[in-house]
Design a protein around this motif. Structure first.
Motif, PDB file in Angstrom:
ATOM      1  N   TRP A   1       0.961  -1.396  -0.147  1.00  0.00           N
ATOM      2  CA  TRP A   1      -0.019   0.180   0.083  1.00  0.00           C
ATOM      3  C   TRP A   1       0.569   0.971   0.159  1.00  0.00           C
ATOM      4  CZ3 TRP A   1      -0.156  -4.460   3.171  1.00  0.00           C
ATOM      5  CH2 TRP A   1      -2.062  -5.342   2.814  1.00  0.00           C
ATOM      6  N   LEU A   2       0.376   1.971  -0.999  1.00  0.00           N
ATOM      7  CA  LEU A   2       1.358   3.964  -1.162  1.00  0.00           C
ATOM      8  C   LEU A   2       0.579   4.706   0.116  1.00  0.00           C
ATOM      9  CD1 LEU A   2       3.922   5.130  -1.891  1.00  0.00           C
ATOM     10  CD2 LEU A   2       2.098   5.103  -4.350  1.00  0.00           C
ATOM     11  N   SER A   3       0.544   5.558   0.367  1.00  0.00           N
ATOM     12  CA  SER A   3       0.064   7.022   0.575  1.00  0.00           C
ATOM     13  C   SER A   3       0.385   7.656   0.434  1.00  0.00           C
ATOM     14  CB  SER A   3       0.606   6.956   2.001  1.00  0.00           C
ATOM     15  OG  SER A   3       0.587   8.502   2.195  1.00  0.00           O
ATOM     16  N   SER A   4      -0.743   8.320  -0.778  1.00  0.00           N
ATOM     17  CA  SER A   4      -1.188   9.437  -1.611  1.00  0.00           C
ATOM     18  C   SER A   4      -0.587  10.757  -0.594  1.00  0.00           C
ATOM     19  CB  SER A   4      -1.905   9.941  -1.986  1.00  0.00           C
ATOM     20  OG  SER A   4      -3.273   9.936  -1.047  1.00  0.00           O
ATOM     21  N   LYS A   5      -0.502  10.481   0.663  1.00  0.00           N
ATOM     22  CA  LYS A   5      -0.403  12.216   1.145  1.00  0.00           C
ATOM     23  C   LYS A   5       1.231  11.969   1.069  1.00  0.00           C
ATOM     24  CE  LYS A   5      -1.288  12.048   5.614  1.00  0.00           C
ATOM     25  NZ  LYS A   5      -1.598  12.514   6.915  1.00  0.00           N
ATOM     26  N   THR A   6       2.143  11.310   1.865  1.00  0.00           N
ATOM     27  CA  THR A   6       3.213  10.930   2.240  1.00  0.00           C
ATOM     28  C   THR A   6       4.390  10.274   1.265  1.00  0.00           C
ATOM     29  OG1 THR A   6       3.420   8.654   3.022  1.00  0.00           O
ATOM     30  CG2 THR A   6       2.754  11.707   4.991  1.00  0.00           C
ATOM     31  N   GLY A   7       4.139   9.327   0.599  1.00  0.00           N
ATOM     32  CA  GLY A   7       4.542   8.997  -0.132  1.00  0.00           C
ATOM     33  C   GLY A   7       5.206   7.240   0.310  1.00  0.00           C
ATOM     34  N   ASN A   8       4.796   7.507   1.516  1.00  0.00           N
ATOM     35  CA  ASN A   8       5.117   6.288   2.069  1.00  0.00           C
ATOM     36  C   ASN A   8       4.510   4.720   2.006  1.00  0.00           C
ATOM     37  OD1 ASN A   8       7.228   7.678   3.643  1.00  0.00           O
ATOM     38  ND2 ASN A   8       5.177   7.688   5.449  1.00  0.00           N
ATOM     39  N   THR A   9       5.146   3.567   2.618  1.00  0.00           N
ATOM     40  CA  THR A   9       4.723   2.660   1.940  1.00  0.00           C
ATOM     41  C   THR A   9       4.635   1.417   2.805  1.00  0.00           C
ATOM     42  OG1 THR A   9       6.512   1.220   0.806  1.00  0.00           O
ATOM     43  CG2 THR A   9       5.285   2.604  -0.679  1.00  0.00           C
ATOM     44  N   ILE A  10       3.722   0.114   2.816  1.00  0.00           N
ATOM     45  CA  ILE A  10       3.483  -0.868   3.480  1.00  0.00           C
ATOM     46  C   ILE A  10       3.130  -1.560   3.221  1.00  0.00           C
ATOM     47  CG2 ILE A  10       2.152  -1.311   5.702  1.00  0.00           C
ATOM     48  CD1 ILE A  10       0.812   0.634   6.273  1.00  0.00           C
ATOM     49  N   SER A  11       4.279  -2.767   3.422  1.00  0.00           N
ATOM     50  CA  SER A  11       3.955  -3.959   2.511  1.00  0.00           C
ATOM     51  C   SER A  11       4.787  -5.402   3.741  1.00  0.00           C
ATOM     52  CB  SER A  11       5.161  -4.096   1.643  1.00  0.00           C
ATOM     53  OG  SER A  11       6.564  -4.092   2.046  1.00  0.00           O
ATOM     54  N   TYR A  12       3.709  -6.583   2.997  1.00  0.00           N
ATOM     55  CA  TYR A  12       4.432  -7.832   3.500  1.00  0.00           C
ATOM     56  C   TYR A  12       4.830  -8.891   2.522  1.00  0.00           C
ATOM     57  CZ  TYR A  12       0.346 -10.587   2.617  1.00  0.00           C
ATOM     58  OH  TYR A  12      -0.024 -11.503   2.498  1.00  0.00           O
ATOM     59  N   LEU A  13       5.518  -9.715   2.425  1.00  0.00           N
ATOM     60  CA  LEU A  13       6.581 -10.278   1.444  1.00  0.00           C
ATOM     61  C   LEU A  13       6.786 -12.171   2.606  1.00  0.00           C
ATOM     62  CD1 LEU A  13       7.746 -11.713  -1.016  1.00  0.00           C
ATOM     63  CD2 LEU A  13       9.831 -10.672   0.271  1.00  0.00           C
ATOM     64  N   SER A  14       5.951 -12.857   2.068  1.00  0.00           N
ATOM     65  CA  SER A  14       5.616 -14.256   2.707  1.00  0.00           C
ATOM     66  C   SER A  14       6.328 -15.473   1.434  1.00  0.00           C
ATOM     67  CB  SER A  14       4.093 -14.603   2.662  1.00  0.00           C
ATOM     68  OG  SER A  14       3.433 -14.788   1.941  1.00  0.00           O
ATOM     69  N   GLU A  15       7.215 -16.174   2.472  1.00  0.00           N
ATOM     70  CA  GLU A  15       8.241 -17.220   1.500  1.00  0.00           C
ATOM     71  C   GLU A  15       7.878 -18.279   2.168  1.00  0.00           C
ATOM     72  OE1 GLU A  15      11.514 -14.428  -1.323  1.00  0.00           O
ATOM     73  OE2 GLU A  15      11.778 -14.384   1.435  1.00  0.00           O
ATOM     74  N   CYS A  16       7.058 -19.059   1.718  1.00  0.00           N
ATOM     75  CA  CYS A  16       7.266 -21.171   2.041  1.00  0.00           C
ATOM     76  C   CYS A  16       8.028 -21.538   1.601  1.00  0.00           C
ATOM     77  CB  CYS A  16       5.434 -21.163   1.647  1.00  0.00           C
ATOM     78  SG  CYS A  16       5.162 -19.940   3.031  1.00  0.00           S
ATOM     79  N   GLY A  17       8.372 -22.664   1.726  1.00  0.00           N
ATOM     80  CA  GLY A  17       9.177 -23.983   1.013  1.00  0.00           C
ATOM     81  C   GLY A  17      10.498 -23.098   0.584  1.00  0.00           C
TER      82      GLY A  17
END
Length: 141
Positions: free
Chosen positions: A33-49
């Protein structure tokens, strides 16, 4: 199975960050997700196996490897989703631009999860609470 094909975790439960964050496509994340106000991002990555079994510290180092002039602001080991986790805030430069990043890394049931919040250093504190809320609501299967 270690050494097998890397897949994303199924059945992850989360609450999407609220406006001004908007969902974006990201090659290096399951969801972002990207903030339209600041350009900050929140994300997650999962890696299985995936191959081998890297330590939480090694995964953290790899996640921060793109930054130059890297400084660790804070770092701690804690229990998250019932597992040992590593949480840190670091700052540095990306292409000469001052940036800051918060990471939370943990492993659960054969999967490694990396949650990331980042942006320009001057904008970083503005939406850190959104990332804290995201972490509270995140449940790995």
């Amino acid at each position: 199975m270690p050494g097998g094909k890397v897949t994303s975790a199924k059945d992850v439960q989360l609450s999407e960050p609220k406006s001004p964050f908007e969902k974006i496509k990201a090659v290096n994340a399951d969801r972002a997700w990207l903030s339209s106000k600041t350009g900050n991002t929140i994300s997650y990555l999962s890696e299985c196996g995936g191959p081998g079994d890297m330590s939480l510290q090694a995964i953290e180092n790899e996640s921060l490897s793109a930054m130059n002039k890297l400084q660790t602001v804070s770092s701690e080991t804690l229990i998250y989703n019932g597992r040992e986790a590593r949480q840190s805030i670091s700052k540095g430069e990306l292409d000469g631009v001052p940036v800051q990043m918060a990471l939370l890394i943990f492993k659960k049931n054969g999967c490694t999860y990396t949650m990331t919040y980042g942006g320009l250093q001057k904008q970083f504190p503005m939406e850190l609470n959104d990332f804290e809320k995201f972490k509270v609501d995140f449940k790995a299967p």
